[in-house]
Scaffold this active site. Structure first.
Site, PDB file in Angstrom:
ATOM      1  N   GLU A 151       7.352  31.023  21.841  1.00  0.00           N
ATOM      2  CA  GLU A 151       8.009  32.324  22.023  1.00  0.00           C
ATOM      3  C   GLU A 151       8.647  32.791  20.710  1.00  0.00           C
ATOM      4  O   GLU A 151       9.727  33.385  20.714  1.00  0.00           O
ATOM      5  CB  GLU A 151       9.064  32.252  23.129  1.00  0.00           C
ATOM      6  CG  GLU A 151       8.480  31.959  24.494  1.00  0.00           C
ATOM      7  CD  GLU A 151       9.504  32.098  25.600  1.00  0.00           C
ATOM      8  OE1 GLU A 151       9.307  32.974  26.466  1.00  0.00           O
ATOM      9  OE2 GLU A 151      10.487  31.343  25.601  1.00  0.00           O
ATOM     10  N   CYS A 199      14.092  37.588  32.031  1.00  0.00           N
ATOM     11  CA  CYS A 199      15.165  37.846  31.074  1.00  0.00           C
ATOM     12  C   CYS A 199      15.067  39.243  30.473  1.00  0.00           C
ATOM     13  O   CYS A 199      16.084  39.842  30.105  1.00  0.00           O
ATOM     14  CB  CYS A 199      15.143  36.799  29.970  1.00  0.00           C
ATOM     15  SG  CYS A 199      13.536  36.595  29.169  1.00  0.00           S
TER      16      CYS A 199
END
Length: 641
Positions: free
Chosen positions: A322, A406
């Protein structure tokens, strides 16, 4: 380390309260209204429907997991609390300007459960309290305990500032007291820090409310301790009976914990973690006058924007971590470019501009907001992207909720607080960082000044800025001259101002201001062709189109064929025209182009003859608006011939 007893030497520009900025009649009006009326309510529904809120039923035995344990031994449920925190923060920003008793009641319901479940010593994490209380603080490397508490803390600060209610703030101060009693360099404390940065910047927000120096000192400890060797994570793993060499990500650069922060020169690891850390470093640099932290931020910002940033303001090319891989590695179709990362880049750039008034920061804030962050939310306000690719063959569609949600709450809290990014002040200065239709109220030297911007920006570069101080007063107005603009004009009440006098991208106008003074700004806004560095090899032979702060893309929905077959002649004239029917109204770009034929290949994959081409027309839309219509391909970097 700086002595906290010394008063700050750095004078910070203070953002105007977002609730004092009203977006009316322009680009951000519909977005802010959508977030307030659609996004925030729908996110609470999703939290309920997806069983996130169940984890707050502390009096009930834990039921089946809302998110399963992964092969790594982790579950998203370890950090569900962070989603409550970000949702409360976004909701609180809307409440400050638009009181809503029903919304307050929803927040109060969550706060009551958190307060009820909090342990006597202040510890607060729903997973560990309900499922594994004996394992708390045993795995800072993987389990996000302080990350979750940090987002709850940010939510508590925002809710207190919006409503004046202290219940949530007091819960989180008790949690912070527990953290402070547990971690540090004093005898008997753990010399640890959370691998996912967040608590650091949250503590500084708390400090600005409480003025309690121990909150600032704790933030400073976490920043200073990161990357010290031997690594706390190695010691912690051995205490758990684990081999540190079995760490899934292999390197603590994943968490920016591979070396002390002041020694870091290259942005590495998980993109969101990095942006949160650097945001905290910028805040801490100001609060403690630590010029070594500020210098590190400058180096890292230049490394990111000069070698590792997508043209959209997206960052972090790899899904594997990520985050970052190597410099100039910017693949398009596999771009990760998490929405959270672009949002956090705006956080960092905004903080840097409060300390160093330099448009290189705010240019990238604007780039991220209009492109890499805004692409993360659909025009309807309740569908999202986690990853923001720059090329698609139609496989990328927006989702209503995500396995790890998120990003929805992150983009919501950015848009809900966006007013605070437009203006900052000092006792004798008013700075305009961003442009867009709004009316605002700023306090300069203890006196109120009304501000209004009349403009259709970003679709047009003409802005009429009207100032109405309560009485005539002297101050310096600083206007950002965007880095994308090569030609600009500025007048005050019809009198021309020399824009060449701008320093670090800001034009200073010092004078006695009176009610009704009008500053007219005109930014030349042609369509620009942009080319990538030769080492960004995926973009070789390709061109991207940008107009003002907005990056464009070609979408199959407009072309009628996959955009990968499109080529834009190097000498093609590109026209820009506002289309009121394009997803709420936007400027389209159009040009004569060519399409490579894929219809005469008779099942062949390769042949000796070059492909045939035919004339067609490029029709490009703002990147942030793609994937709001039928499924199909998309391309930012077009072949140029």
């Amino acid at each position: 380390m700086t002595d906290l007893s010394n008063p700050p030497r750095i004078e910070r520009y203070v953002p105007v309260d977002h609730a004092k900025v009203d977006f009316a009649g322009g680009f951000w009006e519909s977005w802010s209204k959508t977030v307030r009326e659609v996004t925030v309510p729908s996110q609470h529904r999703r939290l309920d429907e997806e069983r996130f809120l169940e984890v707050l039923n502390f009096d009930q035995p834990p039921g089946p997991l809302a998110r399963p344990i992964q092969p790594s031994g982790l579950s998203m449920q370890h950090f569900f609390d962070s989603d409550f925190g970000k949702w409360i923060e976004a909701a609180s920003y809307t409440l400050k300007a638009h009181p809503n008793p029903a919304l307050q009641a929803k927040i109060d319901g969550i706060v009551e459960k958190l307060a009820h479940g909090q342990m006597a010593d202040g510890y607060l994490n729903s997973w560990f309290i309900r499922r594994e209380p004996d394992k708390r603080w045993t795995n800072l490397r993987d389990l996000h305990e302080m990350y979750s508490m940090g987002h709850l803390l940010e939510g508590a600060v925002a809710y207190f500032e919006a409503t004046g209610k202290r219940a949530f703030l007091d819960v989180m101060i008790k949690a912070v007291d527990h953290i402070d009693a547990t971690f540090g360099r004093e005898p008997g404390k753990l010399r640890g820090y959370d691998a996912h940065e967040e608590i650091e910047l949250a503590l500084i927000k708390l400090y600005r409310v409480t003025k309690n120096p121990k909150h600032l000192k704790l933030a400073q400890y976490f920043v200073d301790e990161r990357g010290q060797m031997p690594s706390y994570y190695d010691e912690e793993a051995r205490r758990r009976g684990d081999d540190p060499a079995n760490y899934h990500y292999q390197t603590y650069a994943y968490s920016q914990a591979h070396m002390p922060v002041r020694e870091q020169t290259q942005v590495v690891g998980h993109a969101v973690r990095a942006m949160y850390l650097f945001s905290a470093m910028a805040d801490l640099a100001y609060e403690t006058s630590d010029l070594t932290l500020l210098a590190a931020c400058d180096r890292l910002f230049d490394n990111l924007t000069g070698r590792q940033l997508y043209i959209t303001g997206g960052l972090g090319p790899s899904g594997a971590n990520e985050g970052f891989t190597r410099e100039y590695d910017l693949p398009n179709e596999t771009a990760y470019a998490e929405t959270c990362a672009a949002v956090a880049l705006a956080f960092w750039g905004h903080r840097m501009a409060q300390i160093e008034l330099d448009s290189r920061f705010t240019d990238h804030v604007e780039l991220a907001i209009f492109n890499g962050a805004l692409s993360g939310i659909a025009r309807d306000g309740e569908h999202y992207f986690y990853e923001n690719v720059l090329e698609s063959h139609g496989q990328h569609r927006r989702w209503k909720w995500h396995y790890c949600p998120c990003c929805p709450t992150n983009i919501a809290r950015l848009i809900a607080s966006l007013g605070s990014y437009f203006y900052t002040t000092k006792p004798d200065e008013l700075v305009v960082h961003l442009y867009g239709a709004n009316t605002a109220e700023a306090e300069i030297g203890g006196r109120i000044v009304q501000i209004s911007q009349e403009t259709s920006y970003p679709w047009d570069g003409d802005i009429a800025l009207t100032l109405v101080p309560a009485a005539p007063m002297p101050f310096t107005l600083r206007l950002r001259m965007p880095g994308w603009c090569n030609k600009a004009s500025v007048t005050v009440n019809g009198e021309g101002i020399d824009t060449a006098a701008a320093e670090k991208g800001y034009l200073a106008i010092a004078r006695q201001w009176a009610a009704g003074d009008v500053v007219r700004i005109s930014f030349d806004m042609p369509v620009e062709r942009l080319y990538a560095h030769p080492l960004a090899s995926e973009d070789a032979g390709r061109v991207a189109l940008k107009r003002g702060p907005v990056v464009y893309c070609a979408e199959e929905a407009d072309l009628g064929f996959v955009p990968q077959l499109l080529a834009l002649p190097a000498d093609a004239e590109i026209a820009a025209e506002f289309d009121p029917d394009l997803l709420g109204g936007a400027v389209r770009l159009s040009a004569l182009a060519t399409k490579t034929s894929d219809a005469d290949w008779d099942g062949q994959l390769y042949r000796r003859e070059q492909p045939k081409t035919q004339a067609t027309r490029l029709n490009a839309i703002p990147y942030h608006l793609w994937a709001n219509r039928q499924a199909g391909g998309m391309l930012v970097w077009l072949r140029e011939k």
